[in-house]
Design a protein around this motif. Structure first.
Motif: not given
Length: 156
Positions: A1-12, A146-155
């Motif tokens: 579930m976390a993977s799908a939620q992080m994709k739009p955040v990472a894209a933005l 750094l937040v982008y790196i965290a977002a792709i690691h969260g996904g």
């Protein structure tokens, strides 16, 4: 579930970082062009001054040359990171993750280094509005990358 939620955040964040790195490259290119055009002009038969520096910039202060050099390097690697990130966002699987994460880490490291020179340049004062803009963008990019790196690691 976390993977799908992080994709739009990472894209933005990826789009935001790409735009900001492109602006840093534009301002840095202006600064390098100005340094080449208005730097030391040595005619035939003259020696270089004792205080000559190959990274002398006629605008700004003593940290400007280092700041612009590392900002341009961080900008180029940041744009490359965005290109690898686009591939990862498009496929969003484990096989595209290592390249996106590693180049994003390198871009962040170079951005932190350029931010350090930006802080030194702020401390020394005496700079124009374009350099202040580039300083602000690099300080913001340090956080957003750094937040982008965290977002792709969260996904992952």
């Amino acid at each position: 579930m976390a993977s799908a939620q992080m994709k739009p955040v990472a894209a933005l964040l990826l789009f935001l970082n790409f735009c900001m790195y492109s602006i840093v490259l534009g301002i840095g290119a202006w600064a390098v062009n100005r340094a080449i055009d208005y730097g030391f002009i040595i005619g035939p038969g003259f020696k270089l001054p004792a205080d000559f520096s190959p990274i002398y910039f006629p605008m700004g202060n003593a940290a400007t040359g280092f700041f612009v050099t590392f900002a341009m390097l961080a900008g180029v690697v940041g744009v490359a990171s965005a290109i690898a990130g686009i591939n990862h966002i498009r496929s969003w699987n484990a096989s595209s993750f290592p390249s996106a994460a590693s180049i994003a880490g390198v871009a962040w490291t170079l951005t932190v280094l350029a931010m350090g020179f930006a802080c030194k340049e702020i401390e020394l004062e005496l700079r124009n509005a374009r350099l202040r803009t580039m300083e602000a963008f690099l300080i913001i990019l340090t956080v957003t990358q750094l937040v982008y790196i965290a977002a792709i690691h969260g996904g992952a």
